[in-house]
Enzyme design. Structure first.
Site, short mmCIF file in Angstrom:
data_model
loop_
_atom_site.label_atom_id
_atom_site.label_comp_id
_atom_site.label_asym_id
_atom_site.label_seq_id
_atom_site.Cartn_x
_atom_site.Cartn_y
_atom_site.Cartn_z
N THR A 157 0.82 -1.20 0.00
CA THR A 157 0.00 0.00 0.00
C THR A 157 0.86 1.26 0.00
O THR A 157 2.01 1.23 0.46
CB THR A 157 -0.90 -0.01 1.27
OG1 THR A 157 -1.40 1.29 1.51
CG2 THR A 157 -0.11 -0.40 2.52
N ASP A 158 0.29 2.36 -0.47
CA ASP A 158 1.01 3.64 -0.41
C ASP A 158 1.08 4.17 1.03
O ASP A 158 1.81 5.12 1.31
CB ASP A 158 0.36 4.68 -1.33
CG ASP A 158 -1.10 5.00 -1.00
OD1 ASP A 158 -1.69 4.33 -0.13
OD2 ASP A 158 -1.66 5.93 -1.62
N GLU A 159 0.31 3.55 1.94
CA GLU A 159 0.28 4.05 3.32
C GLU A 159 1.62 3.84 4.04
O GLU A 159 1.87 4.48 5.06
CB GLU A 159 -0.86 3.39 4.11
CG GLU A 159 -2.20 3.66 3.46
CD GLU A 159 -3.40 3.30 4.31
OE1 GLU A 159 -3.29 3.30 5.54
OE2 GLU A 159 -4.45 3.01 3.72
N TYR A 208 -1.60 -0.70 11.00
CA TYR A 208 -1.79 -1.33 9.68
C TYR A 208 -0.61 -1.04 8.77
O TYR A 208 0.04 -1.95 8.24
CB TYR A 208 -3.10 -0.85 9.03
CG TYR A 208 -3.16 -1.16 7.54
CD1 TYR A 208 -3.21 -2.48 7.08
CD2 TYR A 208 -3.15 -0.13 6.58
CE1 TYR A 208 -3.24 -2.77 5.72
CE2 TYR A 208 -3.19 -0.41 5.22
CZ TYR A 208 -3.24 -1.73 4.80
OH TYR A 208 -3.27 -2.01 3.45
N1 LIG Z 1 -8.18 -2.00 -0.41
C1 LIG Z 1 -7.29 -1.12 -0.77
O1 LIG Z 1 -7.63 0.03 -1.10
C2 LIG Z 1 -5.82 -1.47 -0.82
C3 LIG Z 1 -4.93 -0.56 -1.37
C4 LIG Z 1 -3.57 -0.91 -1.46
C5 LIG Z 1 -3.16 -2.14 -1.01
N2 LIG Z 1 -4.03 -3.01 -0.47
C6 LIG Z 1 -3.55 -4.33 -0.04
O2 LIG Z 1 -4.18 -5.27 -0.89
C7 LIG Z 1 -4.38 -6.50 -0.21
C8 LIG Z 1 -5.84 -6.89 -0.30
O3 LIG Z 1 -6.63 -5.85 0.26
P1 LIG Z 1 -8.22 -5.97 0.30
O4 LIG Z 1 -8.75 -4.62 0.39
O5 LIG Z 1 -8.67 -6.88 -0.79
O6 LIG Z 1 -8.41 -6.70 1.70
P2 LIG Z 1 -9.65 -7.51 2.28
O7 LIG Z 1 -9.64 -7.21 3.74
O8 LIG Z 1 -10.88 -7.24 1.49
O9 LIG Z 1 -9.27 -9.03 2.04
C9 LIG Z 1 -8.25 -9.67 2.75
C10 LIG Z 1 -8.39 -11.17 2.50
O10 LIG Z 1 -7.30 -11.83 3.18
C11 LIG Z 1 -7.84 -12.94 3.90
N3 LIG Z 1 -6.99 -13.19 5.07
C12 LIG Z 1 -6.82 -12.37 6.14
N4 LIG Z 1 -5.98 -12.95 7.03
C13 LIG Z 1 -5.58 -14.14 6.47
C14 LIG Z 1 -4.71 -15.18 6.89
N5 LIG Z 1 -4.07 -15.11 8.07
N6 LIG Z 1 -4.53 -16.24 6.08
C15 LIG Z 1 -5.19 -16.32 4.89
N7 LIG Z 1 -6.04 -15.37 4.44
C16 LIG Z 1 -6.23 -14.29 5.23
C17 LIG Z 1 -9.25 -12.51 4.30
O11 LIG Z 1 -10.06 -13.63 4.59
C18 LIG Z 1 -9.69 -11.76 3.05
O12 LIG Z 1 -10.25 -12.64 2.10
C19 LIG Z 1 -3.90 -6.27 1.22
O13 LIG Z 1 -2.60 -6.78 1.33
C20 LIG Z 1 -3.90 -4.75 1.37
O14 LIG Z 1 -2.91 -4.34 2.28
C21 LIG Z 1 -5.36 -2.69 -0.36
#
Ligand SMILES: NC(=O)c1ccc[n+]([C@@H]2O[C@H](COP(=O)([O-])OP(=O)(O)OC[C@H]3O[C@@H](n4cnc5c(N)ncnc54)[C@H](O)[C@@H]3O)[C@@H](O)[C@H]2O)c1
Length: 337
Positions: free
Chosen positions: A123-125, A150
């Site tokens: 993430t950009d965070e 986070y």
């Molecule tokens: N949503 C955003 O805007 C955004 C932006 C940049 C980066 N990201 C990154 O992208 C990735 C996905 O984000 P998202 O928004 O889809 O998240 P989300 O919370 O919607 O999904 C996370 C998924 O990971 C699974 N999970 C959590 N803990 C787990 C574990 N211990 N073992 C196996 N599975 C596990 C959950 O069941 C879920 O299906 C993350 O790494 C997040 O940091 C998200």
């Protein structure tokens, strides 16, 4: 090719699986997901009978299971994480466990099984926060300065990924992406929370003055950026990925949603600010543009309208999620709004 996708039942992971199987129907995907509150197999309903996708329910911290699922894998695309800043403020330890330890367990498995690529979604965070009047943007050379549990846990995982590249020669890439929006996003996050609250006739909680600036990218563009990095990205490199919005605040985003849904600002409820709330993120994605030809294809306003439409048309999907765990979380987080 055989891919291991972690967190493929979450928001971006499930969009990525749909994207990948549409564009690479011959490939095989193993989806390892613990199905936490944020994981939802409904997101993958359309491909549930696809013989090229196998779901494994399990934890990325489980070394034995990770070793099993890693067998025969060419590429790992690692999405699994605890992903909500507010929850990290209330309960940081699960973020450390999943995001840092879980990533290390996967790296170890990938090294042992000699995968050809380990792509880590970040993430950009991790870069910290800019002042509102600061016109600079984060890029791949920006020093890390995470400010929430986070973002600190994601920063830790990024460092571990690079350490496996430098120390053991594991072929890794990382993408640091800005805020995503689109279908299948869990309704705790800003955009789906606003849309579904309006559909339920509730107010929309806005933290502080609402003047918190983020960059927004439609989720399919993020999937395409990952695809480009997998096919043409350089091993050991990081790529910043962002969208087309310029200095748009959370309040601007919500105002646009109100306009799309024909509502006025009476629906807004300003609430106590998030602790340590990062003022502004802005991302310079010229490296992935110049080196890999990435340009977002989805315009913010139009795809926000499409996202609103998706939530309007998929009420059963989000209504079920807004019961039980979510309703307890919401009451605690927003003092029973
Ligand atoms: N949503 C955003 O805007 C955004 C932006 C940049 C980066 N990201 C990154 O992208 C990735 C996905 O984000 P998202 O928004 O889809 O998240 P989300 O919370 O919607 O999904 C996370 C998924 O990971 C699974 N999970 C959590 N803990 C787990 C574990 N211990 N073992 C196996 N599975 C596990 C959950 O069941 C879920 O299906 C993350 O790494 C997040 O940091 C998200």
């Amino acid at each position: 090719m055989k891919l291991l996708v972690t967190g493929g039942a979450g928001f971006i992971g499930s969009n990525f699986i749909h994207y990948w199987l549409k564009n690479n129907p011959q490939d095989f995907i193993v989806n390892l997901d613990k199905l936490t509150y944020a994981g939802n197999l409904e997101n993958l309903k359309k491909i549930k009978d696809n013989p090229n996708c196998r779901f494994v329910k399990g934890d990325i911290c489980d070394g034995k299971l990770v070793d099993e699922v890693m067998d025969g894998i060419d590429i790992v695309v690692h999405f699994a994480a605890e992903s909500h800043v507010d929850r990290s403020i209330k309960s940081p330890s699960i973020f450390i466990k999943t995001n840092i330890i879980g990533t290390q367990v996967l790296l170890e498995g990938a090294l042992k099984r000699k995968v050809k690529r380990f792509h880590h979604i970040s993430t950009d965070e991790v870069f910290g926060s800019l002042n509102l009047d600061d016109l600079s943007k984060f890029d791949e050379r920006t020093p890390y300065n995470p400010r929430s549990p986070y973002s600190a846990s994601k920063a830790g995982s990024d460092h571990l990924v690079m350490s496996y590249f430098y120390t053991y020669g594991l072929p890794v890439t990382i993408s640091n992406c800005s805020n995503n929006f689109g279908p299948f996003q869990y309704p705790e996050k800003l955009i789906p929370l606003a849309i579904t609250n309006i559909l339920e006739g509730k107010t929309i909680p806005i933290y502080g003055d609402g003047l918190y600036v983020r960059d927004w990218l439609y989720v399919e563009d993020h999937c395409r950026a990952i695809d480009l990095i997998l096919s043409s990205g350089k091993i050991g490199e990081t790529y910043c990925v962002g969208g087309l919005t310029e200095d748009i605040s959370n309040l601007d985003v919500i105002t646009k949603i109100l306009e799309i849904m024909g509502k006025n600002k009476d629906c807004l409820e300003f609430v106590k600010d998030r602790m340590g709330h990062d003022r502004k993120y802005a991302i310079n994605w010229s490296k992935i543009k110049q080196e890999l030809g990435f340009i977002p294809e989805h315009d913010f306003t139009h795809w926000l309208e499409q996202t609103v439409k998706w939530y309007e048309e998929n009420e059963t999907w989000w209504k079920r999620l807004k019961q039980d765990e979510f309703s307890n979380y919401y009451k605690e987080q927003y003092n029973d709004l």
